[in-house]
Design a protein around this motif. Structure first.
Motif, PDB file in Angstrom:
ATOM      1  N   TYR A  37       0.834  -1.203   0.000  1.00  0.00           N
ATOM      2  CA  TYR A  37       0.000   0.000   0.000  1.00  0.00           C
ATOM      3  C   TYR A  37       0.870   1.256   0.000  1.00  0.00           C
ATOM      4  CZ  TYR A  37      -3.564   3.350   1.375  1.00  0.00           C
ATOM      5  OH  TYR A  37      -4.411   4.428   1.421  1.00  0.00           O
ATOM      6  N   SER A  38       1.887   1.269   0.830  1.00  0.00           N
ATOM      7  CA  SER A  38       2.876   2.343   0.856  1.00  0.00           C
ATOM      8  C   SER A  38       4.220   1.703   1.168  1.00  0.00           C
ATOM      9  CB  SER A  38       2.500   3.407   1.885  1.00  0.00           C
ATOM     10  OG  SER A  38       2.531   2.868   3.182  1.00  0.00           O
TER      11      SER A  38
ATOM     12  N   LYS B 293     -10.973   1.399  -4.620  1.00  0.00           N
ATOM     13  CA  LYS B 293     -10.306   2.685  -4.433  1.00  0.00           C
ATOM     14  C   LYS B 293     -10.229   2.962  -2.934  1.00  0.00           C
ATOM     15  CE  LYS B 293     -11.909   4.553  -8.787  1.00  0.00           C
ATOM     16  NZ  LYS B 293     -12.760   5.516  -9.463  1.00  0.00           N
TER      17      LYS B 293
ATOM     18  N   LYS C  45      -5.921   5.556  -4.060  1.00  0.00           N
ATOM     19  CA  LYS C  45      -5.148   4.462  -4.667  1.00  0.00           C
ATOM     20  C   LYS C  45      -6.117   3.443  -5.244  1.00  0.00           C
ATOM     21  CE  LYS C  45      -1.046   5.001  -1.974  1.00  0.00           C
ATOM     22  NZ  LYS C  45       0.230   4.399  -1.770  1.00  0.00           N
TER      23      LYS C  45
ATOM     24  N   PHE D 273      -6.878  -0.363  -6.934  1.00  0.00           N
ATOM     25  CA  PHE D 273      -6.464  -1.762  -7.036  1.00  0.00           C
ATOM     26  C   PHE D 273      -7.505  -2.491  -7.868  1.00  0.00           C
ATOM     27  CE2 PHE D 273      -5.276  -0.002  -2.922  1.00  0.00           C
ATOM     28  CZ  PHE D 273      -3.893  -0.175  -2.944  1.00  0.00           C
TER      29      PHE D 273
END
Length: 153
Positions: A46-47, A141, A145, A147
């Motif tokens: 994710y980050s 979302k 972000k 996916f």
């Protein structure tokens, strides 16, 4: 002979009942780089320092014959500031999945909250729905972000 037949028949019935699954779940595959976890979950970066675990798919329960699309999301405990309003999930075939539940993990782990999103599918047999969702895309979302999960075959 009759007693042996009854016992054999009883054992056969027990094995049949125990081997039938309570539900079918057809996984969607993540369209990107992820690490596969147990039970079809995808661990996605994710980050830089945090991951999320997501599973998307089509389910059919045997009891009550409930059918639908579902997305299960687990967040790392470093992402406590994400809530259900930060997440939107859409299927290219059936539209938006609605928020179902948020469960707190009873044990200490890296992933301490689960979000479940579902959309029921009322019409059609399991086989017909599987044909309809071939190449369906579920877009998730989370705070900007995106996916994507794709149903292949």
């Amino acid at each position: 002979m009759n007693k042996k037949f009854k016992i054999s028949f009883l054992i056969l019935i027990c094995f049949t009942l125990m081997s039938c699954p309570a539900a079918h779940f057809y996984d969607y595959e993540y369209n990107g780089i992820s690490k596969k976890e147990n039970y079809g979950y995808s661990r996605i970066l994710y980050s830089e320092k945090t991951d999320i675990i997501i599973k998307c798919g089509f389910f059919v329960t045997r009891i009550g014959r409930v059918k639908g699309l579902a997305a299960f999301i687990q967040f790392d405990n470093k992402l406590k500031n994400i809530n259900k309003s930060d997440i939107s999930i859409n299927s290219s075939t059936y539209g938006a999945l609605s928020f179902e539940s948020e469960l707190a993990k009873p044990t200490a782990s890296d992933f301490d909250s689960d979000f479940t999103f579902k959309i029921p599918i009322e019409s059609g047999s399991e086989r017909k729905i599987l044909k309809r969702i071939k190449n369906d895309t579920i877009t998730i979302k989370i705070k900007g972000k995106v996916f994507e999960f794709i149903k292949k075959e």
